[in-house]
Scaffold this motif. Structure first.
Motif, short mmCIF file in Angstrom:
data_model
loop_
_atom_site.label_atom_id
_atom_site.label_comp_id
_atom_site.label_asym_id
_atom_site.label_seq_id
_atom_site.Cartn_x
_atom_site.Cartn_y
_atom_site.Cartn_z
N GLN A 82 -0.98 -2.38 -6.29
CA GLN A 82 -0.86 -2.66 -4.66
C GLN A 82 -1.50 -3.84 -4.43
O GLN A 82 -2.49 -4.20 -4.85
CB GLN A 82 -1.89 -1.52 -4.19
CG GLN A 82 -1.36 0.02 -4.04
CD GLN A 82 -2.11 0.88 -3.51
OE1 GLN A 82 -1.72 1.47 -2.51
NE2 GLN A 82 -3.42 0.90 -3.76
N LYS A 138 -18.49 4.28 -8.46
CA LYS A 138 -17.47 4.73 -7.79
C LYS A 138 -16.35 5.17 -8.92
O LYS A 138 -15.83 3.81 -9.26
CB LYS A 138 -17.21 4.09 -6.57
CG LYS A 138 -15.82 4.78 -5.86
CD LYS A 138 -16.01 4.42 -4.25
CE LYS A 138 -14.81 4.73 -3.67
NZ LYS A 138 -14.93 4.68 -2.06
N SER A 177 1.00 -1.27 0.26
CA SER A 177 0.14 0.11 0.01
C SER A 177 0.69 1.42 -0.11
O SER A 177 1.92 1.49 0.79
CB SER A 177 -0.94 -0.09 1.06
OG SER A 177 -1.49 1.27 1.53
N LYS A 234 -5.51 0.01 0.80
CA LYS A 234 -6.50 0.28 2.03
C LYS A 234 -7.60 1.35 1.72
O LYS A 234 -7.38 2.12 1.00
CB LYS A 234 -5.39 0.96 3.07
CG LYS A 234 -4.73 0.04 3.79
CD LYS A 234 -4.34 0.51 5.13
CE LYS A 234 -3.35 1.86 5.05
NZ LYS A 234 -3.24 2.04 6.40
N ARG A 278 -11.24 3.19 3.07
CA ARG A 278 -11.73 3.77 4.34
C ARG A 278 -12.79 2.67 4.96
O ARG A 278 -12.87 1.84 4.65
CB ARG A 278 -13.02 4.99 4.08
CG ARG A 278 -12.30 6.37 3.46
CD ARG A 278 -13.41 7.33 3.34
NE ARG A 278 -14.30 7.55 4.59
CZ ARG A 278 -15.51 7.74 4.41
NH1 ARG A 278 -16.35 7.17 3.49
NH2 ARG A 278 -16.07 8.12 5.71
C1 BTN Z 1 -12.02 4.70 -0.10
O1 BTN Z 1 -12.67 5.11 -0.89
O2 BTN Z 1 -12.62 3.73 0.68
C2 BTN Z 1 -10.79 5.20 -0.14
C3 BTN Z 1 -9.83 4.49 -1.15
C4 BTN Z 1 -8.19 4.85 -1.11
C5 BTN Z 1 -7.46 4.22 -2.09
C6 BTN Z 1 -5.99 4.35 -2.34
S1 BTN Z 1 -5.18 4.16 -3.55
C7 BTN Z 1 -3.63 4.82 -3.05
C8 BTN Z 1 -3.58 4.83 -1.47
N1 BTN Z 1 -2.96 3.73 -0.97
C9 BTN Z 1 -3.95 2.88 -0.26
O3 BTN Z 1 -3.82 1.72 0.21
N2 BTN Z 1 -5.15 3.42 -0.20
C10 BTN Z 1 -5.11 4.59 -0.98
#
Ligand code: BTN
Length: 325
Positions: free
Chosen positions: A118, A189, A94, A122, A124
């Protein structure tokens, strides 16, 4: 395979700008054998480079794979600080994890961590974020605002504006923002934003803004449980989109709105954010950790907090929730 020979070979062929370079001249410049050059040329072909080889002339690049390397992003980047320092990964768990460590180690404001893939992206609310290879933009940006902790949610909204502007500018599509940070197109989305930070007492040390933009996926590139809920810019526009141009535009827009925020506060940004808002004026359900609130989304506060008026006329301030429209 030695990275340095590969990198030198890509650099030499890129700088030749479509002209042929002989195997011997490449071997001399890089300091290896002609056989090594030939082997690396074959490996580059396997990685998606289109290379022409002509007897007595040598090699030249016809096209490169769509990659988000430091060189690609820096060429034509119109920012002062955002994305001026880049950590690039072909694959990582990540970019958020790398960014957090880089920030703790003192990485300067504007440092960008970007990956082609990745393996543990991750989202939310402890969800995962599907980040397939070279199909999207998976990046984390480090900023160091000299502000108090209560201002942190506003950075998510600034990043959402920057992503919306970048998408509009590069593709012509007009996404909507669902509070606080989802970018949608036709209700599906396109982009997610995850803001994480480290603070001491009430003062922000650094903020890591993670942005995932679905760019060139087909329907089949999404896992079955996401199909129907997610979409990509390629699906919506019917054409492949340059991830480099989109990344550069996001960084430029983010820098612009971040500076505006530091100079003038959140008020001008609130107006821009509301112009993209999908949920304002609509009946929504906000699922918070303490329960559900049903009512009309009537706007956001000057701190970026969502205001909902329930059916009894009471106004609720929502700091964190999943929204159903
Ligand atoms: C969401 O809508 O839940 C948020 C998603 C966020 C994804 C991005 S991809 C780059 C960065 N690295 C991660 O592991 N997550 C964020």
């Amino acid at each position: 395979m030695s990275k340095s020979i590969r990198k030198q070979l890509i650099d030499a062929l890129s700088q030749a700008d479509g002209q042929f370079l002989s195997g011997q001249s490449l071997a001399d410049v890089i300091g290896c054998s002609r056989t090594a050059i030939w082997k690396h040329i074959e490996d580059l072909r396997k990685s998606g480079f289109e290379l022409e080889a002509v007897r007595k002339k040598g090699y030249r690049i016809i096209s490169k794979p769509d990659q988000l390397t430091e060189n690609e992003i820096l060429l034509g980047l119109e920012t002062e600080s955002m994305g001026r320092h880049i950590l690039y990964f072909e694959t990582t768990v990540s970019t958020q994890i790398i960014a957090h460590q880089a920030a703790v180690d003192g990485a300067p404001e504007g440092t960008l961590i970007i990956a082609e893939e990745q393996t543990g992206g991750k989202g939310r609310m402890a969800r995962s974020w599907h980040s397939s290879k070279q199909k999207g933009i998976w990046m984390s940006l480090i900023i160091r605002p000299q502000l108090t902790l209560d201002k942190a949610p506003q950075f998510t909204l600034i990043a959402a504006i920057a992503a919306a502007r970048a998408i509009e500018g590069v593709t012509g599509l007009e996404p909507e923002i669902k509070w606080p940070n989802d970018l949608l197109f036709n209700g599906k989305k396109l982009t997610g934003i995850l803001t994480e930070l480290q603070a001491e007492a009430d003062k922000i040390n650094f903020v890591v803004i993670g942005v995932g933009i679905n760019v060139n996926q087909n329907e089949e590139d999404f896992p079955p449980f996401v199909r129907g809920l997610a979409t990509s810019l390629a699906i919506e526009s019917g054409t492949n989109i340059s991830r480099t141009a989109l990344t550069q535009s996001f960084l430029k827009n983010f820098e612009r709105y971040y500076h505006l925020y530091i100079e003038k506060g959140f008020a001008p940004l609130k107006i821009i954010w509301e112009s993209y808002a999908a949920s304002i004026g609509k009946n929504i359900i906000a699922k918070t950790v303490t329960g559900e609130i049903t009512g009309k989304a009537i706007g956001i506060t000057d701190n970026g907090v969502l205001k909902i008026q329930d059916h009894g006329g009471n106004i609720h301030h929502v700091y964190s929730a999943d929204i159903e429209i």
